[in-house]
Design an enzyme around this catalytic site. Structure first.
Site, PDB file in Angstrom:
ATOM      1  N   CYS A  85     -62.333  43.242  14.290  1.00 17.08           N
ATOM      2  CA  CYS A  85     -63.335  42.213  13.987  1.00 17.08           C
ATOM      3  C   CYS A  85     -64.613  42.416  13.671  1.00 17.08           C
ATOM      4  O   CYS A  85     -65.366  43.120  14.267  1.00 17.08           O
ATOM      5  CB  CYS A  85     -63.113  41.352  15.472  1.00 17.08           C
ATOM      6  N   CYS A 135     -70.668  38.838  18.200  1.00 23.91           N
ATOM      7  CA  CYS A 135     -69.706  38.147  18.907  1.00 23.91           C
ATOM      8  C   CYS A 135     -69.215  39.166  20.082  1.00 23.91           C
ATOM      9  O   CYS A 135     -68.732  39.957  19.551  1.00 23.91           O
ATOM     10  CB  CYS A 135     -68.785  37.334  18.227  1.00 23.91           C
ATOM     11  N   GLN A 160     -52.851  23.499  25.753  1.00 21.25           N
ATOM     12  CA  GLN A 160     -53.251  25.292  25.909  1.00 21.25           C
ATOM     13  C   GLN A 160     -53.482  25.691  24.194  1.00 21.25           C
ATOM     14  O   GLN A 160     -52.991  24.935  23.632  1.00 21.25           O
ATOM     15  CB  GLN A 160     -51.730  25.936  26.539  1.00 21.25           C
ATOM     16  N   PHE A 167     -51.494  17.864  38.477  1.00 19.82           N
ATOM     17  CA  PHE A 167     -52.496  18.348  37.536  1.00 19.82           C
ATOM     18  C   PHE A 167     -51.430  18.700  36.003  1.00 19.82           C
ATOM     19  O   PHE A 167     -51.487  19.695  35.561  1.00 19.82           O
ATOM     20  CB  PHE A 167     -52.971  19.756  38.122  1.00 19.82           C
ATOM     21  N   GLU A 215     -51.938  13.267  36.944  1.00 24.64           N
ATOM     22  CA  GLU A 215     -53.080  14.094  36.069  1.00 24.64           C
ATOM     23  C   GLU A 215     -54.187  12.926  35.957  1.00 24.64           C
ATOM     24  O   GLU A 215     -53.847  11.757  35.769  1.00 24.64           O
ATOM     25  CB  GLU A 215     -52.761  14.268  34.712  1.00 24.64           C
ATOM     26  N   ASN A 241     -50.579  22.780  38.762  1.00 19.21           N
ATOM     27  CA  ASN A 241     -51.197  23.778  37.268  1.00 19.21           C
ATOM     28  C   ASN A 241     -52.501  23.343  37.419  1.00 19.21           C
ATOM     29  O   ASN A 241     -52.996  22.491  36.390  1.00 19.21           O
ATOM     30  CB  ASN A 241     -50.335  23.261  36.221  1.00 19.21           C
ATOM     31  N   CYS A 243     -54.528  29.665  35.788  1.00 19.25           N
ATOM     32  CA  CYS A 243     -55.271  30.355  34.873  1.00 19.25           C
ATOM     33  C   CYS A 243     -56.205  31.014  35.739  1.00 19.25           C
ATOM     34  O   CYS A 243     -57.287  31.877  34.912  1.00 19.25           O
ATOM     35  CB  CYS A 243     -55.806  29.567  33.840  1.00 19.25           C
TER      36      CYS A 243
END
EC number: 2.1.1.189
Length: 375
Positions: free
Chosen positions: A3, A11, A212, A241, A262, A307, A334
């Protein structure tokens, strides 16, 4: 992954980029083992990875520069703009969209928002691509509705240049803060949702519904959950969720009763549309707070799938699940740190199976799927 932006020090989003993918996966696996230390795990499944680059289906671009020469990317720590159009996480299909949008911004007179001066209209561009048919959703995040007439008038040119743009909206975000989007969404196309498909399951993406960003790994995550549930005696399931319904829609069978919860109405609209397409009449999706829904129920499902966002499900819901005692819990997370904290609040469950999914390469983050069985 190479990159130029990282090499130039412009970045640092991909903080692990100098490590090989195998080294990254080893470090993430070690982190997960550390977080679950003291919690016996019957089976550690092999971690699942995906592409090293070009895997993101979404770009979130700060718009800076001038109306004649807009720049898409982010603001550096020192406040200077950084062009991210060449980010190697984006698929090649994004480049022509960015190229066409630059002259379009001048045509529509969408002056980029200047943070220091608190002036201008166009704050962000949010671009999402479907892996199913290559269709795209483009959202213009504006400070106000002042330029809407000009934007509408210029759109035919943009749509002629980019027929892959299926859904186009203007999101109004009037607050002078680093908030990505506001509550008001104005559709500029007749089509309001982007069609996606994982593992032959139809999914829909609407502007204010979470989806996602790594579709390759996400499809493997959903397929794994389906396989796990298929091995269990489940006739009644909750999907808390649930977002656009990815887990529930994969796991459901015609005989199964499933309730998906949700808080975001846009996501629930997507889930209902998918369930109707699949002809699954025993699936019910509702726009409610997951904790409030669960604690108000008098019945106990065979399985509860959760989730949650990064904060986890929290102690109140953990306490209620422990009291309600469904036979199985599947926890998709996550943030393994909050997941481990939550599992420690479920003392009457054992961890039967854990699998790591490398949803976020070149960072310390990952997704993890855990199957808990009642003792």
């Amino acid at each position: 992954m190479q990159c130029a932006l990282y090499d130039a020090g412009r970045c640092r989003s991909c903080q692990w980029i100098t490590q090989s993918v195998n080294e990254q996966l080893s470090a993430k696996t070690a982190d997960l083992h550390r977080l679950l230390a003291g919690l016996p795990v019957e089976q550690w499944c092999a971690p699942t990875g995906g592409p090293e680059q070009r895997f993101r289906n979404k770009a979130k671009m700060v718009v800076s520069g001038s109306v004649e020469k807009p720049l898409f990317g982010m603001l550096h720590r020192d406040g200077t703009p950084v062009d991210l159009c060449g980010c190697p996480l984006y698929p090649a299909s994004f480049a022509p969209v960015f190229s066409a949008l630059k002259p379009f911004i001048a045509r529509a007179g969408l002056t980029p928002y200047n943070v220091a001066r608190k002036r201008g209209e166009l704050k962000y561009l949010l671009l999402t691509e479907s892996q199913f048919d290559g269709g795209m959703m483009l959202r213009f995040v504006l400070r106000s509705e002042t330029k809407l007439t000009q934007l509408r008038a210029a759109l035919p040119w943009l749509r002629a240049q980019l027929p892959q743009l299926k859904v186009i909206t203007a999101n109004i975000q009037p607050v002078h803060m680093a908030i990505m989007e506001g509550e008001t969404e104005i559709y500029l196309t007749d089509q309001q949702a982007l069609a996606e498909r994982f593992n032959d399951v139809p999914l829909w993406i609407r502007p204010q519904s979470f989806f996602q960003t790594n579709p390759t790994v996400a499809s493997r995550l959903y397929a794994t959950a389906r396989d796990w549930v298929g091995q269990l005696p489940v006739r009644h399931m909750w999907d808390l969720f649930c977002g656009v319904g990815g887990f529930g829609l994969h796991c459901a069978t015609p005989q199964m009763q499933l309730t998906g919860i949700e808080i975001a109405p846009e996501a629930i609209a997507c889930a209902k549309q998918s369930a109707a397409e699949l002809g699954l009449t025993r699936l019910h999706f509702q726009a409610l707070d997951s904790t409030q829904f669960a604690t108000a129920q008098g019945e106990t499902p065979d399985l509860v799938l959760v989730n949650p966002p990064r904060r986890g499900i929290g102690k109140p819901l953990c306490d209620y699940l422990a009291q309600m005692a469904p036979r199985f819990i599947i926890y998709s997370s996550c943030n393994a740190q909050t997941m481990a904290q939550d599992i420690r609040h479920l003392p009457n469950y054992r961890i039967q199976r854990v699998q790591l999914f490398d949803m976020f390469p070149h960072t310390a983050h990952y997704e993890v799927l855990t199957l808990l069985c009642r003792l």
